[in-house]
Design a protein around this motif. Structure first.
Motif, PDB file in Angstrom:
ATOM      1  N   GLY A   1      12.744   2.107   6.943  1.00 55.16           N
ATOM      2  CA  GLY A   1      11.289   2.084   6.810  1.00 55.16           C
ATOM      3  C   GLY A   1      10.606   2.445   8.118  1.00 55.16           C
ATOM      4  O   GLY A   1      11.220   2.393   9.187  1.00 55.16           O
TER       5      GLY A   1
ATOM      6  N   GLY B   1       0.445   0.865   7.882  1.00 56.88           N
ATOM      7  CA  GLY B   1       1.347   1.308   6.818  1.00 56.88           C
ATOM      8  C   GLY B   1       2.748   0.774   7.020  1.00 56.88           C
ATOM      9  O   GLY B   1       3.158   0.448   8.139  1.00 56.88           O
ATOM     10  N   ASN B   2       3.472   0.664   5.917  1.00 61.08           N
ATOM     11  CA  ASN B   2       4.865   0.227   5.941  1.00 61.08           C
ATOM     12  C   ASN B   2       5.566   0.998   4.828  1.00 61.08           C
ATOM     13  O   ASN B   2       5.551   0.593   3.671  1.00 61.08           O
ATOM     14  CB  ASN B   2       4.950  -1.286   5.721  1.00 61.08           C
ATOM     15  N   ASP B   3       6.138   2.132   5.193  1.00 57.72           N
ATOM     16  CA  ASP B   3       6.648   3.072   4.184  1.00 57.72           C
ATOM     17  C   ASP B   3       8.167   3.208   4.255  1.00 57.72           C
ATOM     18  O   ASP B   3       8.748   3.239   5.339  1.00 57.72           O
ATOM     19  CB  ASP B   3       6.009   4.454   4.388  1.00 57.72           C
TER      20      ASP B   3
ATOM     21  N   GLN C   1      11.337   5.378   4.179  1.00 57.94           N
ATOM     22  CA  GLN C   1      11.663   6.769   4.479  1.00 57.94           C
ATOM     23  C   GLN C   1      12.911   7.245   3.724  1.00 57.94           C
ATOM     24  O   GLN C   1      12.998   8.396   3.329  1.00 57.94           O
ATOM     25  CB  GLN C   1      11.896   6.936   5.988  1.00 57.94           C
TER      26      GLN C   1
ATOM     27  N   GLU D   1      11.033  -3.560  -1.948  1.00 56.04           N
ATOM     28  CA  GLU D   1       9.640  -3.894  -1.664  1.00 56.04           C
ATOM     29  C   GLU D   1       9.534  -5.300  -1.055  1.00 56.04           C
ATOM     30  O   GLU D   1       8.805  -5.518  -0.084  1.00 56.04           O
ATOM     31  CB  GLU D   1       8.816  -3.810  -2.960  1.00 56.04           C
TER      32      GLU D   1
ATOM     33  N   LYS E   1      11.046  -5.163   2.527  1.00 50.99           N
ATOM     34  CA  LYS E   1      10.227  -4.484   3.546  1.00 50.99           C
ATOM     35  C   LYS E   1       9.024  -5.334   3.937  1.00 50.99           C
ATOM     36  O   LYS E   1       8.588  -5.317   5.083  1.00 50.99           O
ATOM     37  CB  LYS E   1       9.807  -3.085   3.083  1.00 50.99           C
TER      38      LYS E   1
END
Length: 202
Positions: free
Chosen positions: A95, A129-131, A133, A158, A161
């Motif tokens: 992430g 943001g916390n995406d 990758q 989810e 993270k």
């Protein structure tokens, strides 16, 4: 006697003229000074406004100001037990967490009356943001009647993270980002010719 009176009258007239002339000069000088002070005040106001506009323009170029971009990775195990069998998946994911100022245009700009210093009050930094990758299932065991679906994997990632973000924030990431924000904005504005740039968090 008449000559003496005439002489006194002449002297009095001369003194009156000298006084009137001196008063006139003083009044003219005062008017010129007042006009110059008014013009200087107007000029200073324009200078201050121009400086404020220049600062706001520089800040507007940033829009969303990203101060930290942190990569992290984790491994999660998802288990599922059915009536007669069990299944599991081991998933590795990466992430990227971004921290910064959501809208730098919300900053408050205060330029000094002499336009030589500026105080900028910026919004506090937030998690932008916390995406995810990438993700990879590198070990799994699935059974015909006990399977782990894609949505179940997404749901567990989810949760993981969010926990990772909470842990990173608890370590003081936003405090560090606030300090970095002050340094970045200060460096951004110094080329505008200010003698002093002070950046504060609202």
């Amino acid at each position: 006697m008449s000559q003496k009176k005439s002489s006194n009258s002449f002297a009095a007239n001369l003194a009156t003229k000298v006084i009137l002339r001196a008063v006139t000069i003083v009044l003219i000088a005062a008017a010129v000074f007042a006009l110059a002070a008014f013009a200087f005040g107007k000029l200073q106001k324009v200078r201050v406004q121009n400086k404020r506009t220049a600062v706001e323009r520089e800040l507007a170029e940033c829009a969303e100001l990203v101060l930290y971009k942190m990569r992290y990775s984790d491994i999660i195990t998802i288990k599922k037990r059915g009536a007669i069998a069990k299944a599991f998946s081991i998933v590795r994911y990466e992430g990227v967490l971004r921290a910064g100022i959501e809208n730098i245009r919300d900053a408050e700009v205060i330029v000094s009356p002499d336009a030589k210093s500026v105080v900028v009050k910026i919004p506090p930094t937030v998690l932008l943001g916390n995406d995810i990758q990438s993700q990879e299932v590198f070990d799994e065991q699935q059974r015909l009647f006990t399977r782990i679906g894609t949505q179940e994997i997404f749901d567990q990632i989810e949760i993981a993270k969010r926990e990772a973000a909470d842990e990173i924030l608890a370590d003081g990431l936003l405090d560090d980002a606030d300090q970095r924000a002050k340094q970045v904005v200060s460096a951004l504005l110094k080329p505008l010719g200010f003698r002093s740039v002070i950046v504060e968090i609202k």
